[in-house]
Write a protein that holds these residues in place. Structure first.
Motif, PDB file in Angstrom:
ATOM      1  N   LYS A 183       0.822  -1.215   0.000  1.00 52.85           N
ATOM      2  CA  LYS A 183       0.000   0.000   0.000  1.00 52.85           C
ATOM      3  C   LYS A 183       0.853   1.260   0.000  1.00 52.85           C
ATOM      4  CE  LYS A 183      -3.695   2.347   2.601  1.00 52.85           C
ATOM      5  NZ  LYS A 183      -4.608   2.515   1.444  1.00 52.85           N
ATOM      6  N   MET A 184       0.524   2.194  -0.909  1.00 52.14           N
ATOM      7  CA  MET A 184       1.217   3.482  -0.916  1.00 52.14           C
ATOM      8  C   MET A 184       0.862   4.272   0.335  1.00 52.14           C
ATOM      9  SD  MET A 184       1.168   5.006  -4.806  1.00 52.14           S
ATOM     10  CE  MET A 184       2.075   6.473  -4.267  1.00 52.14           C
ATOM     11  N   GLU A 206       7.073   5.934  -5.363  1.00 48.59           N
ATOM     12  CA  GLU A 206       7.177   5.380  -4.009  1.00 48.59           C
ATOM     13  C   GLU A 206       7.437   3.881  -4.146  1.00 48.59           C
ATOM     14  OE1 GLU A 206       4.468   4.552   0.016  1.00 48.59           O
ATOM     15  OE2 GLU A 206       3.813   6.046  -1.459  1.00 48.59           O
ATOM     16  N   LEU A 207       8.612   3.451  -3.744  1.00 46.99           N
ATOM     17  CA  LEU A 207       8.963   2.038  -3.836  1.00 46.99           C
ATOM     18  C   LEU A 207       8.388   1.305  -2.634  1.00 46.99           C
ATOM     19  CD1 LEU A 207      10.654   0.046  -5.611  1.00 46.99           C
ATOM     20  CD2 LEU A 207      12.455   0.308  -3.895  1.00 46.99           C
ATOM     21  N   SER A 208       7.528   0.336  -2.874  1.00 46.53           N
ATOM     22  CA  SER A 208       6.876  -0.392  -1.790  1.00 46.53           C
ATOM     23  C   SER A 208       7.856  -1.323  -1.084  1.00 46.53           C
ATOM     24  CB  SER A 208       5.708  -1.218  -2.334  1.00 46.53           C
ATOM     25  OG  SER A 208       6.198  -2.325  -3.077  1.00 46.53           O
ATOM     26  N   PRO A 209       7.564  -1.702   0.160  1.00 44.92           N
ATOM     27  CA  PRO A 209       8.418  -2.680   0.845  1.00 44.92           C
ATOM     28  C   PRO A 209       8.553  -3.990   0.084  1.00 44.92           C
ATOM     29  CG  PRO A 209       7.016  -1.577   2.430  1.00 44.92           C
ATOM     30  CD  PRO A 209       6.555  -1.115   1.071  1.00 44.92           C
ATOM     31  N   LYS A 213      12.058  -7.537  -3.070  1.00 46.19           N
ATOM     32  CA  LYS A 213      12.302  -8.299  -4.306  1.00 46.19           C
ATOM     33  C   LYS A 213      13.534  -7.782  -5.040  1.00 46.19           C
ATOM     34  CE  LYS A 213       7.617  -9.875  -5.448  1.00 46.19           C
ATOM     35  NZ  LYS A 213       6.501  -9.763  -6.433  1.00 46.19           N
ATOM     36  N   LYS A 214      13.671  -6.476  -5.083  1.00 44.26           N
ATOM     37  CA  LYS A 214      14.820  -5.871  -5.750  1.00 44.26           C
ATOM     38  C   LYS A 214      16.114  -6.268  -5.067  1.00 44.26           C
ATOM     39  CE  LYS A 214      16.761  -1.292  -6.715  1.00 44.26           C
ATOM     40  NZ  LYS A 214      16.555   0.173  -6.529  1.00 44.26           N
ATOM     41  N   ARG A 215      16.113  -6.252  -3.730  1.00 42.61           N
ATOM     42  CA  ARG A 215      17.330  -6.575  -2.979  1.00 42.61           C
ATOM     43  C   ARG A 215      17.656  -8.064  -3.062  1.00 42.61           C
ATOM     44  NH1 ARG A 215      21.120  -8.290  -1.362  1.00 42.61           N
ATOM     45  NH2 ARG A 215      22.394  -7.804   0.487  1.00 42.61           N
ATOM     46  N   VAL A 216      16.662  -8.921  -2.995  1.00 40.56           N
ATOM     47  CA  VAL A 216      16.883 -10.371  -3.012  1.00 40.56           C
ATOM     48  C   VAL A 216      17.308 -10.837  -4.406  1.00 40.56           C
ATOM     49  CG1 VAL A 216      15.759 -12.614  -2.771  1.00 40.56           C
ATOM     50  CG2 VAL A 216      15.339 -10.810  -1.082  1.00 40.56           C
ATOM     51  N   GLY A 217      16.711 -10.221  -5.416  1.00 43.72           N
ATOM     52  CA  GLY A 217      17.062 -10.596  -6.784  1.00 43.72           C
ATOM     53  C   GLY A 217      16.779 -12.060  -7.059  1.00 43.72           C
ATOM     54  N   GLY A 232      10.795   1.104   0.351  1.00 37.89           N
ATOM     55  CA  GLY A 232      11.143  -0.292   0.083  1.00 37.89           C
ATOM     56  C   GLY A 232      12.628  -0.561   0.148  1.00 37.89           C
ATOM     57  N   ASN A 233      13.430   0.333  -0.414  1.00 37.10           N
ATOM     58  CA  ASN A 233      14.881   0.148  -0.370  1.00 37.10           C
ATOM     59  C   ASN A 233      15.409   0.222   1.056  1.00 37.10           C
ATOM     60  OD1 ASN A 233      15.443  -0.280  -3.108  1.00 37.10           O
ATOM     61  ND2 ASN A 233      15.555   1.901  -3.548  1.00 37.10           N
ATOM     62  N   ALA A 234      14.882   1.163   1.840  1.00 34.00           N
ATOM     63  CA  ALA A 234      15.369   1.342   3.208  1.00 34.00           C
ATOM     64  C   ALA A 234      15.042   0.132   4.075  1.00 34.00           C
ATOM     65  CB  ALA A 234      14.771   2.611   3.814  1.00 34.00           C
ATOM     66  N   ILE A 235      13.811  -0.360   3.986  1.00 35.29           N
ATOM     67  CA  ILE A 235      13.416  -1.525   4.777  1.00 35.29           C
ATOM     68  C   ILE A 235      14.241  -2.746   4.383  1.00 35.29           C
ATOM     69  CG2 ILE A 235      11.529  -3.172   5.152  1.00 35.29           C
ATOM     70  CD1 ILE A 235       9.611  -0.769   5.115  1.00 35.29           C
ATOM     71  N   ALA A 236      14.410  -2.951   3.091  1.00 37.39           N
ATOM     72  CA  ALA A 236      15.181  -4.105   2.625  1.00 37.39           C
ATOM     73  C   ALA A 236      16.626  -4.030   3.100  1.00 37.39           C
ATOM     74  CB  ALA A 236      15.123  -4.191   1.102  1.00 37.39           C
ATOM     75  N   SER A 237      17.214  -2.847   3.080  1.00 37.58           N
ATOM     76  CA  SER A 237      18.613  -2.715   3.484  1.00 37.58           C
ATOM     77  C   SER A 237      18.812  -3.045   4.953  1.00 37.58           C
ATOM     78  CB  SER A 237      19.120  -1.303   3.184  1.00 37.58           C
ATOM     79  OG  SER A 237      18.488  -0.343   3.999  1.00 37.58           O
ATOM     80  N   ILE A 238      17.812  -2.746   5.774  1.00 37.49           N
ATOM     81  CA  ILE A 238      17.883  -3.101   7.200  1.00 37.49           C
ATOM     82  C   ILE A 238      17.685  -4.599   7.390  1.00 37.49           C
ATOM     83  CG2 ILE A 238      16.752  -2.838   9.437  1.00 37.49           C
ATOM     84  CD1 ILE A 238      18.383  -0.394   8.736  1.00 37.49           C
ATOM     85  N   LEU A 239      16.676  -5.159   6.741  1.00 37.25           N
ATOM     86  CA  LEU A 239      16.365  -6.585   6.918  1.00 37.25           C
ATOM     87  C   LEU A 239      17.500  -7.484   6.450  1.00 37.25           C
ATOM     88  CD1 LEU A 239      12.612  -6.718   5.786  1.00 37.25           C
ATOM     89  CD2 LEU A 239      13.509  -6.579   8.118  1.00 37.25           C
TER      90      LEU A 239
END
Length: 743
Positions: free
Chosen positions: A391-392, A407-410, A415-419, A544-551
């Motif tokens: 959700k935006m 706005e990049l979603s979580p 998905k982008k980070r995991v590839g 989305g990028n920020a959350i992924a980078s932390i996880l």
């Protein structure tokens, strides 16, 4: 003498109004204050009155004849609001007014980093300047008094010291662009329910110690050029024309030389607006043209009614001249500053700043068995579950709703980070608010889902069982009664049946991470069932990028909570003592009296006074590494009114990865003539350390850190006696203490 001719044609370009034919000569060699007096003396009475009120939704007139441009306002505080029509809230239909959405101010406060706040202010100020705005209606520093306040996400937490340290660089960063910061909502605007009719009753000590310090810091240290009044009443006067708040304190005690701007619809009385400190009136009706035969803006409280009183001799022009001087000073600081920079919009630098702020503010609340970070080398399949994963969050929430470039979603960030290193699957889990529109800005999403809660949970559980990791992304959203202007939350619990979803997932997979997106504390009845919990806030464009980078451990979490997470509402003073949301009067008026019975005991001050264990304490935040605190050393055992004490200690990274620790200093008065908190935040430093690295942290304590506000004497006072300095990692995680004496 150097003279600049302001011709009629140029003035039309600058101000857009009909001009006299005679050119005006302005001497630019004179100091600004002299030029202000020169302009003031050239203005007609009608021009002076006109400049004190709006002429459209977000614009007030200048003086075209003198070459003084119009004043254009824009909502913040997290991005530059899209353009609306001249006299309507509907979208203007521009195609070049998208912006970068920066994280909400709760996230900024959670960074505990003034340098990050400066970056935030500079970046959003550049966007405002590029859009040619005069005033950014931000930042907000109202104190987090209750977790139900729908607008807490726009503010900087529960502690006046933290909010004060974080607001100053934000203001300076914005204003270096020639755009005025308008600090809001001054003051005591601590709830959204009944926000126009609530009369706050609070003692002077709580007012000065809790609710005013961040505003004072913004004015005296940040040098804010404007302040926005609040909707609520105090001492039976609305905040936008309040003698005690605006004249006595703001302009009197603090020496504020800027402009007091009304909140939109916050003005109610011409006489009070004249005499009680308001300078510039906006938004007194929703539709300016429907309340008058030709131009209802002329009927504003500071418009024709004001002019009529002057012409009838019922009021003088002393107050008017003061208002106009302040407005002219604003012009010289902004649109009439020839060195004003040009700004930038949606730049790569701003996108990078938005991501950096988000990563610095995300808080790791819990991490049992080191469930995080996720090691992609050991994972084949990851489940992402929850509506907030898709959700935006930039659309909605009230005046801070934005039209973003993207706005990049979580979910997409993960998905982008995991590839291709692992499979990522998604399940809805629950349905919250499938809509996505505010004031004509549309998210473009269709999140309708007609399945029952039972069907959604069953699907989520089945997906969870088939995966190595489960990331649940839920929390609140920016819909009414969630985190949203003009409404408070109904309770502290998560909505939409999320508790049941989380509990079911915890049983289905032991590697569960709950990511809570919100601007408020939420109850977590499942806290003991869930290994890892992350507080992610409203993170904006780069969410989305920020959350992924932390996880995934690309960034080691270093944020800490700017407010307490209580277990239940009854653990909060505003609710325990029973006044919220106020008591209606029996006099036939719509006024509701809200007495702040808890006084100075807000947030962690209340919890410690009453020995309440919070769900997560103020200042709490974990890391993927560990830190060892050395023994603090004080430079002296005594302090006097004209001296100070330095407390120093070492902090060492004892883990295997680089990280940042926020070392906190609290001060407690061991014996006082008045009730005082167990301890109060008086310092903090964010320290970055490589594995094995050690750094020294030094705090300087002065007598100002020891004072309380003596209401009877109307003065700050430090009493002789013993004090204790607490070195802590959070309000409840005290690592060491130092005792000293004030003489």
């Amino acid at each position: 003498m150097r003279k600049v001719i302001i011709t009629g044609a140029l003035s039309v370009i600058l101000a857009g109004n009909v001009l006299a034919q005679t050119p005006v000569y302005l001497d630019e060699t004179k100091p600004v204050e002299a030029r202000i007096e020169d302009a003031l003396n050239r203005m007609t009475l009608e021009e002076k009155v006109a400049i004190t009120h709006a002429q459209s939704k977000f614009c007030s007139p200048g003086v075209a004849r003198l070459g003084i441009p119009e004043f254009w306002m824009t909502d913040g505080p997290h991005g530059i609001r899209p353009e609306v029509l001249w006299d309507e809230w509907d979208q203007a239909g521009w195609t070049n007014d998208s912006c970068v959405a920066f994280p909400a101010l709760t996230c900024l406060a959670a960074t505990w980093d003034p340098e990050v706040s400066m970056l935030y202010g500079k970046s959003i100020g550049e966007e405002a300047r590029y859009r040619n705005k005069t005033v950014l209606l931000a930042p907000g520093v109202n104190i987090y008094r209750t977790p139900l306040n729908g607008r807490n996400f726009e503010y900087m937490g529960e502690d006046p010291y933290l909010a004060g340290r974080m607001v100053v660089p934000y203001v300076r960063g914005v204003q270096q662009n020639g755009v005025a910061a308008c600090v809001k909502h001054y003051a005591l605007n601590n709830q959204e329910v009944n926000r126009h009719t609530t009369n706050v009753i609070v003692d002077d000590r709580a007012l000065y110690e809790i609710y005013l310090p961040a505003f004072k810091a913004a004015v005296q240290e940040g040098k804010a050029w404007s302040i926005m009044g609040s909707y609520n009443l105090y001492k039976d006067q609305h905040g936008c024309h309040n003698q005690y708040l605006l004249n006595d304190i703001l302009k009197g005690e603090w020496g504020f030389d800027g402009v007091v701007v009304s909140d939109w619809g916050g003005v109610h009385n011409t006489e009070e607006a004249i005499h009680n400190g308001l300078d510039l009136e906006f938004g007194s009706w929703t539709n300016g043209l429907s309340n008058g035969a030709s131009n209802a803006y002329d009927n504003y409280y500071l418009a024709q009614p004001y002019l009529k009183l002057i012409k009838e001799g019922k009021v003088g022009t002393k107050e008017l001249d003061d208002k106009v001087r302040r407005i002219l000073r604003l012009a010289y600081r902004t649109t009439m500053d020839r060195n004003r920079p040009y700004g930038a919009l949606c730049s790569e630098a701003h996108i990078a700043a938005a991501r950096h702020i988000a990563e610095e503010g995300i808080v790791l609340l819990q991490n049992k068995n080191n469930t995080l970070p996720i090691d992609l080398g050991k994972v084949k399949k990851i489940a992402v579950i929850g509506e907030n994963a898709v959700k935006m969050m930039t659309v909605g929430g009230g005046s801070s709703s934005l039209k973003v470039k993207y706005e990049l979603s979580p979910l997409d960030g993960i998905k982008k980070r995991v590839g291709k290193r692992a499979e990522v699957v998604y399940a809805r889990g629950y349905v919250g608010d499938p809509s996505g529109e505010y004031n004509g800005v549309k998210s473009g999403q269709n999140l309708e889902d007609k399945r029952s809660p039972e069907e959604l949970i069953a699907e989520a559980v089945q997906v969870a069982k088939e995966c190595d990791y489960v990331i649940f992304i839920g929390g609140l959203n920016k819909s009414a009664h969630q985190d949203c202007e003009d409404s408070d939350r109904k309770d502290i619990a998560l909505s939409y049946g999320q508790d049941a979803v989380i509990s079911a997932l915890a049983k289905a997979n032991k590697n569960l991470v709950v990511v809570n997106i919100s601007g408020n504390a939420v109850a977590m009845p499942w806290v003991k069932e869930v290994p890892s919990i992350v507080q992610a806030w409203y993170l904006g464009t780069e969410s989305g990028n920020a959350i992924a980078s932390i996880l995934m451990g690309d960034v080691n979490p270093s944020g800490k909570l700017p407010f307490t997470f209580p277990v239940a509402l009854n653990d909060v003073g505003a609710h325990k003592l029973g006044e919220y949301p106020g008591v209606p009067r029996n006099d036939g008026s719509k006024i509701v009296d809200e007495k702040y019975n808890e006084g100075i005991f807000v947030g962690y001050r209340w919890a410690e006074k009453n020995k309440i264990t919070p769900l997560f304490p103020f200042g709490h935040g974990l890391s993927y590494t560990t830190f060892a605190y050395g023994t603090p050393v004080a430079s002296s055992k005594t302090i006097t009114a004209d001296g100070n004490i330095q407390v120093s200690l070492t902090v060492k990274n004892t883990g295997a990865v680089a990280g940042k620790e926020i070392v906190q200093l609290y001060i407690g008065d061991e014996k006082a003539s008045v009730p005082r908190p167990v301890k109060e935040l008086k310092g903090f430093q964010k320290v970055e350390l490589l594995p094995g690295e050690e750094k020294e942290v030094v705090f300087t304590i002065t007598d100002n850190d020891l004072k309380f506000f003596d209401a009877a004497a109307h003065a700050w006072k430090a009493e002789p006696g013993k004090f204790k300095a607490y070195i802590a990692a959070s309000a409840t995680d005290v690592r060491s203490t130092v005792t000293f004496e004030y003489k």
